[in-house]
Design a protein around this motif. Structure first.
Motif, PDB file in Angstrom:
ATOM      1  N   GLY A 147       0.704  -1.099  -0.185  1.00 29.88           N
ATOM      2  CA  GLY A 147      -0.060  -0.046   0.099  1.00 29.88           C
ATOM      3  C   GLY A 147       0.815   1.393   0.139  1.00 29.88           C
ATOM      4  O   GLY A 147       0.759   2.126  -0.866  1.00 29.88           O
ATOM      5  N   PRO A 148       1.624   1.481   0.957  1.00 23.55           N
ATOM      6  CA  PRO A 148       2.261   2.810   1.156  1.00 23.55           C
ATOM      7  C   PRO A 148       3.540   2.800  -0.325  1.00 23.55           C
ATOM      8  O   PRO A 148       3.622   4.069  -0.617  1.00 23.55           O
ATOM      9  N   ARG A 149       3.958   1.774  -0.718  1.00 22.12           N
ATOM     10  CA  ARG A 149       4.806   1.888  -1.698  1.00 22.12           C
ATOM     11  C   ARG A 149       4.142   2.259  -3.053  1.00 22.12           C
ATOM     12  O   ARG A 149       4.559   3.110  -3.812  1.00 22.12           O
ATOM     13  N   LEU A 150       2.768   1.604  -3.039  1.00 19.73           N
ATOM     14  CA  LEU A 150       2.155   1.822  -4.322  1.00 19.73           C
ATOM     15  C   LEU A 150       1.866   3.489  -4.455  1.00 19.73           C
ATOM     16  O   LEU A 150       1.845   4.077  -5.474  1.00 19.73           O
ATOM     17  N   GLU A 151       1.147   3.902  -3.210  1.00 22.71           N
ATOM     18  CA  GLU A 151       0.782   5.393  -3.188  1.00 22.71           C
ATOM     19  C   GLU A 151       1.774   6.280  -3.579  1.00 22.71           C
ATOM     20  O   GLU A 151       1.565   7.078  -4.099  1.00 22.71           O
ATOM     21  N   ALA A 163       4.467   5.734  -5.000  1.00 22.50           N
ATOM     22  CA  ALA A 163       4.999   5.768  -6.547  1.00 22.50           C
ATOM     23  C   ALA A 163       4.068   6.292  -7.441  1.00 22.50           C
ATOM     24  O   ALA A 163       4.325   7.227  -8.315  1.00 22.50           O
ATOM     25  N   LEU A 164       2.931   6.311  -6.950  1.00 21.28           N
ATOM     26  CA  LEU A 164       1.689   7.003  -7.946  1.00 21.28           C
ATOM     27  C   LEU A 164       1.599   8.632  -7.665  1.00 21.28           C
ATOM     28  O   LEU A 164       1.501   9.333  -8.357  1.00 21.28           O
ATOM     29  N   ARG A 165       2.031   9.007  -6.261  1.00 22.53           N
ATOM     30  CA  ARG A 165       2.123  10.342  -6.069  1.00 22.53           C
ATOM     31  C   ARG A 165       3.270  11.006  -6.549  1.00 22.53           C
ATOM     32  O   ARG A 165       2.921  12.296  -6.859  1.00 22.53           O
ATOM     33  N   ASN A 166       4.269  10.300  -6.500  1.00 21.84           N
ATOM     34  CA  ASN A 166       5.367  11.191  -7.224  1.00 21.84           C
ATOM     35  C   ASN A 166       5.604  10.965  -8.582  1.00 21.84           C
ATOM     36  O   ASN A 166       6.562  10.277  -9.120  1.00 21.84           O
ATOM     37  N   ARG A 167       4.877  11.610  -9.275  1.00 24.38           N
ATOM     38  CA  ARG A 167       4.759  11.476 -10.974  1.00 24.38           C
ATOM     39  C   ARG A 167       6.415  11.694 -11.625  1.00 24.38           C
ATOM     40  O   ARG A 167       6.658  11.000 -12.485  1.00 24.38           O
ATOM     41  N   ARG A 225      11.994  -0.691  -9.224  1.00 27.73           N
ATOM     42  CA  ARG A 225      12.860   0.462  -8.892  1.00 27.73           C
ATOM     43  C   ARG A 225      12.059   1.496  -7.998  1.00 27.73           C
ATOM     44  O   ARG A 225      12.560   2.233  -7.192  1.00 27.73           O
ATOM     45  N   LEU A 226      10.791   1.483  -8.456  1.00 31.01           N
ATOM     46  CA  LEU A 226       9.860   2.412  -7.338  1.00 31.01           C
ATOM     47  C   LEU A 226       9.354   2.049  -6.007  1.00 31.01           C
ATOM     48  O   LEU A 226       8.741   2.600  -5.286  1.00 31.01           O
ATOM     49  N   GLY A 227       9.988   0.583  -5.877  1.00 29.95           N
ATOM     50  CA  GLY A 227       9.767  -0.080  -4.478  1.00 29.95           C
ATOM     51  C   GLY A 227       8.551  -0.965  -4.468  1.00 29.95           C
ATOM     52  O   GLY A 227       7.850  -1.158  -3.470  1.00 29.95           O
ATOM     53  N   VAL A 228       7.977  -1.357  -5.728  1.00 26.68           N
ATOM     54  CA  VAL A 228       6.944  -2.297  -5.848  1.00 26.68           C
ATOM     55  C   VAL A 228       7.319  -3.406  -6.563  1.00 26.68           C
ATOM     56  O   VAL A 228       7.123  -3.625  -7.807  1.00 26.68           O
ATOM     57  N   PRO A 229       8.174  -4.259  -5.946  1.00 24.70           N
ATOM     58  CA  PRO A 229       8.766  -5.454  -6.609  1.00 24.70           C
ATOM     59  C   PRO A 229       7.717  -6.416  -6.855  1.00 24.70           C
ATOM     60  O   PRO A 229       7.991  -7.316  -7.960  1.00 24.70           O
ATOM     61  N   GLN A 283      -3.171  -2.313  -9.198  1.00 28.16           N
ATOM     62  CA  GLN A 283      -2.404  -2.966  -8.002  1.00 28.16           C
ATOM     63  C   GLN A 283      -3.203  -2.283  -6.556  1.00 28.16           C
ATOM     64  O   GLN A 283      -3.594  -2.926  -5.589  1.00 28.16           O
ATOM     65  N   ARG A 284      -3.078  -0.836  -6.749  1.00 29.28           N
ATOM     66  CA  ARG A 284      -3.773  -0.104  -5.573  1.00 29.28           C
ATOM     67  C   ARG A 284      -5.200  -0.251  -5.465  1.00 29.28           C
ATOM     68  O   ARG A 284      -5.629  -0.356  -4.175  1.00 29.28           O
ATOM     69  N   ASP A 285      -5.900  -0.506  -6.613  1.00 30.98           N
ATOM     70  CA  ASP A 285      -7.321  -0.527  -6.207  1.00 30.98           C
ATOM     71  C   ASP A 285      -7.768  -1.901  -5.865  1.00 30.98           C
ATOM     72  O   ASP A 285      -8.881  -2.170  -5.070  1.00 30.98           O
ATOM     73  N   GLU A 286      -6.937  -2.912  -6.244  1.00 33.42           N
ATOM     74  CA  GLU A 286      -7.162  -4.288  -5.697  1.00 33.42           C
ATOM     75  C   GLU A 286      -6.977  -4.176  -4.148  1.00 33.42           C
ATOM     76  O   GLU A 286      -7.550  -5.112  -3.368  1.00 33.42           O
ATOM     77  N   LEU A 287      -5.870  -3.641  -3.808  1.00 38.71           N
ATOM     78  CA  LEU A 287      -5.366  -3.358  -2.458  1.00 38.71           C
ATOM     79  C   LEU A 287      -6.435  -2.867  -1.524  1.00 38.71           C
ATOM     80  O   LEU A 287      -6.860  -3.408  -0.553  1.00 38.71           O
ATOM     81  N   HIS A 288      -7.227  -1.884  -2.058  1.00 32.87           N
ATOM     82  CA  HIS A 288      -8.207  -1.005  -1.083  1.00 32.87           C
ATOM     83  C   HIS A 288      -9.498  -1.496  -1.476  1.00 32.87           C
ATOM     84  O   HIS A 288     -10.423  -0.784  -0.926  1.00 32.87           O
ATOM     85  N   ALA A 289      -9.784  -2.275  -2.318  1.00 36.39           N
ATOM     86  CA  ALA A 289     -11.300  -2.642  -2.533  1.00 36.39           C
ATOM     87  C   ALA A 289     -11.773  -3.494  -1.564  1.00 36.39           C
ATOM     88  O   ALA A 289     -11.127  -4.150  -0.773  1.00 36.39           O
ATOM     89  N   PRO A 290     -13.052  -3.163  -1.176  1.00 36.31           N
ATOM     90  CA  PRO A 290     -13.573  -3.909  -0.022  1.00 36.31           C
ATOM     91  C   PRO A 290     -13.696  -5.553  -0.368  1.00 36.31           C
ATOM     92  O   PRO A 290     -14.021  -5.511  -1.600  1.00 36.31           O
ATOM     93  N   PRO A 291     -13.834  -6.102   0.624  1.00 36.99           N
ATOM     94  CA  PRO A 291     -13.894  -7.757   0.218  1.00 36.99           C
ATOM     95  C   PRO A 291     -15.100  -8.142  -0.752  1.00 36.99           C
ATOM     96  O   PRO A 291     -14.934  -8.767  -1.798  1.00 36.99           O
ATOM     97  N   LEU A 292     -16.399  -7.251  -0.513  1.00 36.99           N
ATOM     98  CA  LEU A 292     -17.436  -7.646  -1.586  1.00 36.99           C
ATOM     99  C   LEU A 292     -17.191  -7.344  -2.844  1.00 36.99           C
ATOM    100  O   LEU A 292     -17.709  -8.227  -3.626  1.00 36.99           O
ATOM    101  N   LEU A 293     -16.170  -6.448  -3.173  1.00 39.88           N
ATOM    102  CA  LEU A 293     -16.181  -5.911  -4.619  1.00 39.88           C
ATOM    103  C   LEU A 293     -14.827  -6.679  -5.258  1.00 39.88           C
ATOM    104  O   LEU A 293     -14.715  -6.247  -6.143  1.00 39.88           O
ATOM    105  N   GLN A 294     -14.353  -7.320  -4.825  1.00 39.88           N
ATOM    106  CA  GLN A 294     -13.063  -8.224  -5.262  1.00 39.88           C
ATOM    107  C   GLN A 294     -13.463  -8.980  -6.065  1.00 39.88           C
ATOM    108  O   GLN A 294     -13.744 -10.441  -5.711  1.00 39.88           O
ATOM    109  N   LEU A 295     -13.935  -8.911  -7.312  1.00 40.39           N
ATOM    110  CA  LEU A 295     -14.344  -9.850  -8.289  1.00 40.39           C
ATOM    111  C   LEU A 295     -13.198 -10.581  -9.034  1.00 40.39           C
ATOM    112  O   LEU A 295     -12.231  -9.687  -9.256  1.00 40.39           O
TER     113      LEU A 295
END
Length: 168
Positions: free
Chosen positions: A10-14, A16-20, A69-73, A115-127
């Motif tokens: 989570g923190p690594r993805l955030e 990586a996306l924040r620091n464009r 390299r962005l911390g999301v191996p 990846q970020r969305d899968e990480l933060h999706a509520p369990p019922l929405l993880q299709l």
């Protein structure tokens, strides 16, 4: 806070996306490394041939390397490499069957967001994600635009021709 095996990402993805600017610089550097390696192989095989982009397979490697390299191996997650390769085809905006630097950078951002969305999706929405390449053989691109790309496809079981649209 997220739980389970995806939580540490989570923190690594955030970040990586924040620091464009860092994301774009990293992707540019990795893209050039892959292009240089590809040109040396191409030059040995076909000395008069120039390539302006990476093959899908090389682009998969470049995206995974840039993410690491962005911390999301562990970018590929549950989709695995076939899902990443298919996703890359959606960003081949000119239908050249190669990925230029801009297309590859857009694909990296999209893969990180998935990846970020899968990480933060509520369990019922993880299709479960469907993998069309399991059922269909993708053909040539029919068209693409802001709403996605459309491909000719043939069903592997029945042989029926279809068109498949992939949304960005």
């Amino acid at each position: 806070a997220a739980a389970g095996p995806l939580a540490p990402r989570g923190p690594r993805l955030e970040e990586a996306l924040r620091n464009r600017p860092r994301l774009e610089a990293t992707m540019a550097a990795v893209f050039e490394e892959y292009m240089k390696a590809g040109r040396s192989v191409l030059a040995r095989a076909l000395p008069f041939c120039e390539s302006s982009g990476l093959s899908y397979e090389a682009a998969v490697g470049a995206v995974v390397s840039a993410a690491a390299r962005l911390g999301v191996p562990d970018l590929c997650g549950a989709q695995g490499l076939p899902g990443l390769r298919q996703m890359l085809q959606r960003f081949d905006e000119d239908g050249s069957c190669t990925m230029n630097r801009g297309e590859t950078a857009k694909a990296l951002v999209y893969a990180l967001r998935v990846q970020r969305d899968e990480l933060h999706a509520p369990p019922l929405l993880q299709l479960p994600r469907k993998q069309p390449e399991e059922s269909y053989e993708l053909g040539q691109i029919v068209g693409s635009g802001a709403q996605g790309s459309v491909y000719l496809a043939r069903h592997r079981g029945t042989g029926q021709e279809r068109v498949l649209k992939f949304l960005p």
